[in-house]
Design an enzyme around this catalytic site. Sequence first.
Site, PDB file in Angstrom:
ATOM      1  N   LYS A 200       0.824  -1.213   0.000  1.00 28.32           N
ATOM      2  CA  LYS A 200       0.000   0.000   0.000  1.00 28.32           C
ATOM      3  C   LYS A 200       0.855   1.259   0.000  1.00 28.32           C
ATOM      4  O   LYS A 200       2.043   1.252   0.291  1.00 28.32           O
ATOM      5  CB  LYS A 200      -0.965  -0.023   1.186  1.00 28.32           C
ATOM      6  CG  LYS A 200      -2.106  -1.022   0.974  1.00 28.32           C
ATOM      7  CD  LYS A 200      -3.183  -0.916   2.022  1.00 28.32           C
ATOM      8  CE  LYS A 200      -4.376  -1.812   1.641  1.00 28.32           C
ATOM      9  NZ  LYS A 200      -5.451  -1.789   2.652  1.00 28.32           N
TER      10      LYS A 200
ATOM     11  N   ARG B   7      -3.619 -10.180   4.985  1.00 24.95           N
ATOM     12  CA  ARG B   7      -4.020 -10.168   3.566  1.00 24.95           C
ATOM     13  C   ARG B   7      -2.872  -9.619   2.727  1.00 24.95           C
ATOM     14  O   ARG B   7      -2.473  -8.468   2.896  1.00 24.95           O
ATOM     15  CB  ARG B   7      -5.274  -9.304   3.411  1.00 24.95           C
ATOM     16  CG  ARG B   7      -5.869  -9.257   2.012  1.00 24.95           C
ATOM     17  CD  ARG B   7      -7.130  -8.391   2.009  1.00 24.95           C
ATOM     18  NE  ARG B   7      -7.739  -8.330   0.678  1.00 24.95           N
ATOM     19  CZ  ARG B   7      -7.411  -7.440  -0.257  1.00 24.95           C
ATOM     20  NH1 ARG B   7      -6.483  -6.529  -0.004  1.00 24.95           N
ATOM     21  NH2 ARG B   7      -8.006  -7.450  -1.436  1.00 24.95           N
TER      22      ARG B   7
END
Length: 260
Positions: free
Chosen positions: A204, A238
């Site tokens: 991210k 995740r």
Amino acid sequence: MGILNITPDSFSDGGKYTQIDAALAQVESMIEDGASIIDIGGESTRPGAVDVSVKDEIARVIPLLKAIKQRFTIKVSIDTSKASVMAESIEHQADIINDVRALQNEGCLAVMSQTNLPICLMHMQGLPRTMQAAPQYDDLINDIHTFFKERIAHCNAHGITTDRIILDPGFGFGKTLEQNYELLAQLSTFKNFNLPILAGLSRKSMIGNLLNRDVDERLAGSITTAVIAAQQGANIIRVHDVKETVDALKVLETVNKFKR
């Protein structure tokens, strides 16, 4: 949890797995690398993402879900905020529903009340298209705690029992760089709910912006955040890079055995 985005515009792997053969090959690879859940996403939720119609999302997700269930025994999570997609996914043997909108969209609570599947409720301030414009909180951690309390109460009121709920504090979803790292540092506070915690930090922008790294240069940062999340009590991690993350978590698990 291995990420499988079957969208043309996902921030990291957009367009790579839109063909079913390529997607199945990736599923097989992630299973071999140690994934215990595959999370299928048919609509990008990156900042600025364009909405996808129900018809298009179903056309992306359901054929792949069916193909995975025919070939593998892996648990499959469906990443969606649409009631119709949830219903179709449940009909075709999805194991988990993963909703970035925490069942706030029309019809979602009703659909999930008709099944016993686990549901992951994620915190997001705003919507994907605008969520990173200017996120503001009175108190980041307390505000997210309050949000979860409210969403759990709504679920309970619709017959969704608390023991089916997974919590995701939503790294990168309506949080500044500093807020994301405050959230990671304080992740263990969400253990007070006595529910499983899902942490999704892989590749991210909170990693890229801190380290000045492009998406394909964020492996070290992703593994580090995964290990910290696990240390803070996350139950599901995740990730895009399953093999490397599994290796890191095995080392952490082994070290933890010898703690006194």
